[in-house]
Design a protein around this motif. Structure first.
Motif, PDB file in Angstrom:
ATOM      1  N   UNK A 118      29.598  35.378  44.645  1.00  0.00           N
ATOM      2  CA  UNK A 118      30.965  35.828  44.376  1.00  0.00           C
ATOM      3  C   UNK A 118      31.832  35.643  45.615  1.00  0.00           C
ATOM      4  N   UNK A 119      31.288  35.988  46.784  1.00  0.00           N
ATOM      5  CA  UNK A 119      32.046  35.822  48.034  1.00  0.00           C
ATOM      6  C   UNK A 119      32.414  34.365  48.254  1.00  0.00           C
ATOM      7  N   UNK A 120      31.498  33.458  47.971  1.00  0.00           N
ATOM      8  CA  UNK A 120      31.792  32.026  48.126  1.00  0.00           C
ATOM      9  C   UNK A 120      32.887  31.583  47.163  1.00  0.00           C
ATOM     10  N   UNK A 121      32.824  32.061  45.932  1.00  0.00           N
ATOM     11  CA  UNK A 121      33.836  31.707  44.929  1.00  0.00           C
ATOM     12  C   UNK A 121      35.207  32.209  45.358  1.00  0.00           C
ATOM     13  N   UNK A 143      42.401  34.225  37.812  1.00  0.00           N
ATOM     14  CA  UNK A 143      41.727  33.514  36.722  1.00  0.00           C
ATOM     15  C   UNK A 143      40.661  32.552  37.228  1.00  0.00           C
ATOM     16  N   UNK A 144      40.943  31.730  38.269  1.00  0.00           N
ATOM     17  CA  UNK A 144      39.866  30.867  38.774  1.00  0.00           C
ATOM     18  C   UNK A 144      38.653  31.634  39.297  1.00  0.00           C
ATOM     19  N   UNK A 145      38.889  32.764  39.975  1.00  0.00           N
ATOM     20  CA  UNK A 145      37.763  33.564  40.462  1.00  0.00           C
ATOM     21  C   UNK A 145      36.915  34.038  39.289  1.00  0.00           C
ATOM     22  N   UNK A 146      37.567  34.629  38.291  1.00  0.00           N
ATOM     23  CA  UNK A 146      36.800  35.226  37.192  1.00  0.00           C
ATOM     24  C   UNK A 146      36.129  34.188  36.321  1.00  0.00           C
ATOM     25  N   UNK A 147      36.784  33.063  36.065  1.00  0.00           N
ATOM     26  CA  UNK A 147      36.120  32.039  35.249  1.00  0.00           C
ATOM     27  C   UNK A 147      34.942  31.424  35.996  1.00  0.00           C
ATOM     28  N   UNK A 148      35.074  31.268  37.301  1.00  0.00           N
ATOM     29  CA  UNK A 148      33.948  30.733  38.078  1.00  0.00           C
ATOM     30  C   UNK A 148      32.771  31.695  38.070  1.00  0.00           C
ATOM     31  N   UNK A 149      33.054  32.975  38.263  1.00  0.00           N
ATOM     32  CA  UNK A 149      31.988  33.981  38.228  1.00  0.00           C
ATOM     33  C   UNK A 149      31.341  34.009  36.844  1.00  0.00           C
ATOM     34  N   UNK A 150      32.172  34.013  35.785  1.00  0.00           N
ATOM     35  CA  UNK A 150      31.623  34.094  34.437  1.00  0.00           C
ATOM     36  C   UNK A 150      30.843  32.838  34.071  1.00  0.00           C
ATOM     37  N   UNK A 151      31.250  31.691  34.602  1.00  0.00           N
ATOM     38  CA  UNK A 151      30.497  30.460  34.377  1.00  0.00           C
ATOM     39  C   UNK A 151      29.050  30.640  34.827  1.00  0.00           C
ATOM     40  N   UNK A 241      39.400  37.667  30.740  1.00  0.00           N
ATOM     41  CA  UNK A 241      40.825  37.989  30.619  1.00  0.00           C
ATOM     42  C   UNK A 241      41.172  39.370  31.167  1.00  0.00           C
ATOM     43  N   UNK A 242      40.407  40.380  30.801  1.00  0.00           N
ATOM     44  CA  UNK A 242      40.740  41.730  31.267  1.00  0.00           C
ATOM     45  C   UNK A 242      40.530  41.863  32.771  1.00  0.00           C
ATOM     46  N   UNK A 243      39.461  41.241  33.287  1.00  0.00           N
ATOM     47  CA  UNK A 243      39.199  41.310  34.724  1.00  0.00           C
ATOM     48  C   UNK A 243      40.228  40.522  35.522  1.00  0.00           C
ATOM     49  N   UNK A 244      40.697  39.408  34.963  1.00  0.00           N
ATOM     50  CA  UNK A 244      41.776  38.654  35.592  1.00  0.00           C
ATOM     51  C   UNK A 244      43.024  39.511  35.732  1.00  0.00           C
ATOM     52  N   UNK A 245      43.358  40.242  34.679  1.00  0.00           N
ATOM     53  CA  UNK A 245      44.534  41.109  34.708  1.00  0.00           C
ATOM     54  C   UNK A 245      44.373  42.216  35.742  1.00  0.00           C
ATOM     55  N   UNK A 246      43.196  42.846  35.770  1.00  0.00           N
ATOM     56  CA  UNK A 246      42.957  43.904  36.748  1.00  0.00           C
ATOM     57  C   UNK A 246      43.159  43.386  38.166  1.00  0.00           C
ATOM     58  N   UNK A 247      42.559  42.257  38.500  1.00  0.00           N
ATOM     59  CA  UNK A 247      42.634  41.729  39.856  1.00  0.00           C
ATOM     60  C   UNK A 247      44.065  41.329  40.214  1.00  0.00           C
ATOM     61  N   UNK A 248      44.733  40.600  39.332  1.00  0.00           N
ATOM     62  CA  UNK A 248      46.090  40.135  39.629  1.00  0.00           C
ATOM     63  C   UNK A 248      47.078  41.292  39.705  1.00  0.00           C
ATOM     64  N   UNK A 249      46.956  42.260  38.803  1.00  0.00           N
ATOM     65  CA  UNK A 249      47.910  43.359  38.799  1.00  0.00           C
ATOM     66  C   UNK A 249      47.688  44.296  39.980  1.00  0.00           C
ATOM     67  N   UNK A 355      30.412  44.224  36.931  1.00  0.00           N
ATOM     68  CA  UNK A 355      30.808  42.902  37.405  1.00  0.00           C
ATOM     69  C   UNK A 355      32.302  42.853  37.689  1.00  0.00           C
ATOM     70  N   UNK A 356      33.107  43.416  36.802  1.00  0.00           N
ATOM     71  CA  UNK A 356      34.561  43.416  36.999  1.00  0.00           C
ATOM     72  C   UNK A 356      34.941  44.144  38.280  1.00  0.00           C
ATOM     73  N   UNK A 357      34.360  45.311  38.493  1.00  0.00           N
ATOM     74  CA  UNK A 357      34.709  46.110  39.668  1.00  0.00           C
ATOM     75  C   UNK A 357      34.176  45.493  40.951  1.00  0.00           C
ATOM     76  N   UNK A 358      32.968  44.962  40.916  1.00  0.00           N
ATOM     77  CA  UNK A 358      32.407  44.328  42.116  1.00  0.00           C
ATOM     78  C   UNK A 358      33.238  43.116  42.514  1.00  0.00           C
ATOM     79  N   UNK A 359      33.590  42.290  41.546  1.00  0.00           N
ATOM     80  CA  UNK A 359      34.377  41.099  41.847  1.00  0.00           C
ATOM     81  C   UNK A 359      35.733  41.469  42.427  1.00  0.00           C
ATOM     82  N   UNK A 360      36.408  42.435  41.803  1.00  0.00           N
ATOM     83  CA  UNK A 360      37.731  42.833  42.294  1.00  0.00           C
ATOM     84  C   UNK A 360      37.636  43.508  43.657  1.00  0.00           C
ATOM     85  N   UNK A 361      36.594  44.314  43.872  1.00  0.00           N
ATOM     86  CA  UNK A 361      36.428  45.004  45.153  1.00  0.00           C
ATOM     87  C   UNK A 361      36.146  44.023  46.291  1.00  0.00           C
TER      88      UNK A 361
END
Length: 408
Positions: A118-121, A143-151, A241-249, A355-361
């Motif tokens: 995740x850190x690399x992404x 969106x790029x962060x979350x789609x890469x992680x979800x991939x 989608x929801x995690x993208x919104x959380x991070x961007x907002x 996953x959502x919280x770890x990625x955003x944190x």
């Protein structure tokens, strides 16, 4: 006469609508923009009770007559209820069986193993953002962060996932599920998931959703092929989608408030507190997905009748003044307050929350460490939102990465 309930693309208008609805009572009948009558639960205590109530089912087969489902028609947000077989339209043992696969992929220990990647992404996405002529927090960072992680979590090659997400978004959040566009998107979704399944053995790693599904679940009869496909489609959409919104907002709000920015940079615990408060006040999922009354159910002194369609209005319950002091403001820290229900409550609590919280944190401090004077290119109140009941997303968040000074 029932109140009309429809989300607004303007956040201030949306807040006014939610406040008026909440003042109308804990439980009430409303009419959606399509004319569908539903019962909404708008207060915190009653919302938590409903989320735990086994008489309110996720499975539409609970209805005494199939013709009662959405008045015999289709609804823009109905796909989670009517399409496929997955964790959002099942109950009891079936739900636990389907959820087991997600738990293996998304439990805290599984997420912790992905921290390095995740850190690399995040760093790669920051490099791309830095080179942008018109940087945007949604389209060029979150969106790029979350789609890469979800991939990597699902085990789908990135370009294939991008195409799949485009199709799934039309199926799940499109304005007309009966349209030719929706039918074509559903066919494309089906084809792309089969392509991902065919390719899954070549994807790196051993603990992707697809590898676990076809190693431990499908061969043993725990999941049918159709169920695996439904779970992939659900995870692609809900996990991005929801995690993208959380991070961007959260980043947008922090760029306008020094106290939020300071908390983000102070460490994981205080950053998590910011995210929790943003989720409470601005949940990306305004309504929990559909529930159906298997019998008459009394909630908050109101009887919800058998076969009724029920929505837990998370966006209103999370700002209930009976549960939260100064409920309309973002307050960090917010000591002594009850936990928000942006991720749900009870057996259907969001499996993807860790996953959502770890990625955003991880992503938020990295963003502001790289761009400490990041600012919005438009006032935060002018940001525009989608109006889908199950996925309230920002269209864009244009930013300036290196302004001469931080706006007051």
């Amino acid at each position: 006469m029932s109140r009309v309930f429809a989300l607004s693309p303007d956040q201030a208008d949306n807040d006014s609508m939610l406040a008026a609805l909440s003042e109308g009572g804990a439980v009430q009948q409303v009419v959606l923009s399509t004319g569908l009558r539903v019962w909404v639960v708008a207060r915190y205590a009653e919302a938590k009770a409903v989320l735990l109530d086994s008489r309110l089912k996720k499975d539409p087969a609970t209805l005494s007559d199939p013709a009662l489902l959405f008045d015999g028609g289709r609804h823009p947000e109905d796909s989670y209820a009517v399409l496929g077989r997955h964790v959002l339209n099942t109950d009891g043992a079936d739900h636990r069986r389907l959820r087991e696969l997600l738990t293996k992929c998304l439990a805290p220990k599984a997420v912790d193993r992905r921290r390095g990647r995740i850190a690399e992404i995040v760093e790669t996405s920051l490099d791309v953002l830095a080179a942008s002529a018109e940087p945007d927090l949604v389209t060029e960072f979150a969106a790029p962060v979350l789609t890469s992680v979800m991939s990597e979590v699902i085990g789908i090659e990135q370009t294939l996932l991008d195409r799949l997400l485009t199709a799934v978004r039309v199926v799940v959040a499109g304005p007309d599920p009966r349209s030719a566009e929706a039918r074509e998107a559903a066919d494309e979704q089906h084809r792309l998931i089969l392509e991902a399944i065919d390719d899954h053995d070549r994807f790196p790693g051993t603990d992707t959703l697809l590898k676990l599904a076809f190693r431990d679940h499908h061969p043993r009869g725990k999941l049918s092929l159709a169920e695996v496909m439904s779970m992939v489609a659900l995870t692609v959409f809900a996990g991005t989608t929801t995690s993208t919104t959380l991070l961007a907002h959260a980043a947008a709000l922090a760029s306008t408030r020094e106290d939020l920015l300071d908390a983000i940079m102070a460490g994981p615990a205080s950053c998590s507190a910011v995210l929790s408060e943003v989720l409470r006040r601005y949940p990306p999922t305004p309504c929990a997905t559909w529930r159906f009354a298997a019998e008459d159910v009394e909630v908050g002194g109101v009887t919800i009748p058998r076969d009724a369609t029920v929505l837990v209005l998370v966006a209103a319950a999370n700002r209930d003044p009976l549960a939260y002091e100064d409920a309309d403001r973002l307050v960090v820290p917010r000591p002594g307050s009850p936990a928000h229900i942006a991720f749900g409550h009870g057996p259907h609590f969001c499996a993807g929350a860790p996953l959502a919280l770890t990625t955003a944190t991880m992503a938020l401090p990295a963003l502001f460490a790289r761009f400490p004077r990041l600012s919005l290119a438009v006032p935060v109140e002018r940001l525009r939102w989608t109006t889908n009941l199950g996925d309230r997303s920002l269209f864009s968040v244009p930013i300036r990465l290196r302004p001469d000074e931080r706006p007051a």
